[in-house]
Design an enzyme around this catalytic site. Structure first.
Site, mmCIF file in Angstrom:
data_model
loop_
_atom_site.group_PDB
_atom_site.id
_atom_site.type_symbol
_atom_site.label_atom_id
_atom_site.label_comp_id
_atom_site.label_asym_id
_atom_site.label_seq_id
_atom_site.Cartn_x
_atom_site.Cartn_y
_atom_site.Cartn_z
ATOM 1 N NE ARG A 30 -3.969 2.714 2.605
ATOM 2 C CZ ARG A 30 -3.634 3.457 1.762
ATOM 3 N NH1 ARG A 30 -4.896 3.380 1.435
ATOM 4 N NH2 ARG A 30 -2.825 4.173 1.179
ATOM 5 C CB CYS A 68 -1.323 0.256 1.046
ATOM 6 S SG CYS A 68 -0.029 0.165 2.717
#
Length: 305
Positions: free
Chosen positions: A260, A255
């Site tokens: 994430r 990410c």
């Protein structure tokens, strides 16, 4: 009730029970945690990133791990060392036979980072609270501002599996078509296309926008329901397969800074059982690297259109 009907009901019960059990091998739901909140064999750890969230109120018995300082090396931009993590866990009351339940804010991103780091160091019986803090609060379950006091634990970390972590060289090999690995960019479509450098308001940036060549875009949010819980394995397989990710090849997630992508790594590795690694250097490392190719669908160069 005739015998055939009884057998049918039993089969359905066993089937649904197995589905629930399969999901709970990596996840626990809020009902389970509420029932086990006073279980001495359960250690609850909150990993939230927003300052003051834990202090204002946390799940009873939870200790606080600060992602910015507790689970990373602040000088070398690395994950926490094995020795430091062992000391932190012992101070937090974690024993060798504890079941660890991780949860946090921001959609469990940083709690999933914790699960990834714990897996690297071979820690057993680690669960993620399905839906995280968001679901717990939405159900109006109790929180307490009182500090958690624990007796020192005895956990010992003896293993390190760096095979769960991807490095810059690993993704460069994919970008240059020298590696047959599926690369999954789990950021938003706007980040992937290069329309924006990063979500608004975040401090960690790169000088280039776009994505690593060869990566497919499957945003982390596609894996969760509206309440933040992770979708069923069948749903997840369809979502990833639609983008060509079916578990037949090793997978690397990335990410912007690796938080994430930890969530997507958890989904792929722990829920679906795929061979997955997390590239925590992510776009802030790759996008700032010198001499490596990028794909920019939006046509932005050095921040200008």
């Amino acid at each position: 009730m005739n015998l055939i009907k009884k057998v049918t009901i039993l089969i359905v019960f066993l089937f649904t029970s197995q589905l629930a059990l399969a999901k709970s091998s990596a996840l626990v739901d809020t009902n389970w945690l509420a029932k086990n909140i006073n279980n001495p064999k359960v250690s609850i750890i909150e990993v939230s990133v927003k300052p003051g969230v834990y202090e204002r109120g946390h799940i009873q018995g939870a200790v606080n791990f600060k992602w910015h300082t507790d689970l990373v090396d602040t000088v070398s931009r690395d994950i926490i060392s094995k020795d430091k993590l062992q000391n932190l866990l012992r101070k937090s009351g974690v024993n060798q036979d504890s079941t660890i339940v991780l949860y946090g804010d921001k959609n469990n991103w940083f709690a999933a980072w914790g699960a990834w780091v714990f897996d690297i160091y071979g820690i057993q019986n680690v669960k993620l609270l399905d839906g995280g803090r968001k679901k717990w609060e939405a159900e109006k379950r109790p929180l307490t501002p009182l500090a958690t006091t624990v007796k020192a634990g005895n956990i010992e970390l003896t293993k390190t599996n760096l095979g769960l972590r991807a490095r810059l060289s690993d993704v460069v090999a994919v970008a240059k078509k020298k590696s047959n690995i599926d690369l999954v960019d789990i950021r938003s479509a706007a980040e992937y296309q290069g329309k924006i450098f990063a979500p608004a308001g975040v401090p960690e940036l790169s000088v280039r926008a776009g994505h690593i060549p060869g990566a497919v875009n499957i945003s982390w949010g596609k894996a969760v329901n509206k309440d933040g819980t992770i979708k069923s394995a069948d749903e997840l397989k369809k979502i990833y397969a639609a983008a060509g990710i079916d578990g037949s090849k090793p997978i690397i997630t990335y990410c912007r800074i690796g938080e994430r992508s930890s969530h997507s790594w958890f989904v792929l590795k722990k829920v679906l059982g795929y061979d997955a690694r997390n590239y925590d250097g992510s776009w802030t490392e790759y996008g700032n690297s010198v001499g490596n190719p990028i794909t920019n669908l939006a046509g932005t160069v050095w921040g200008k259109i």
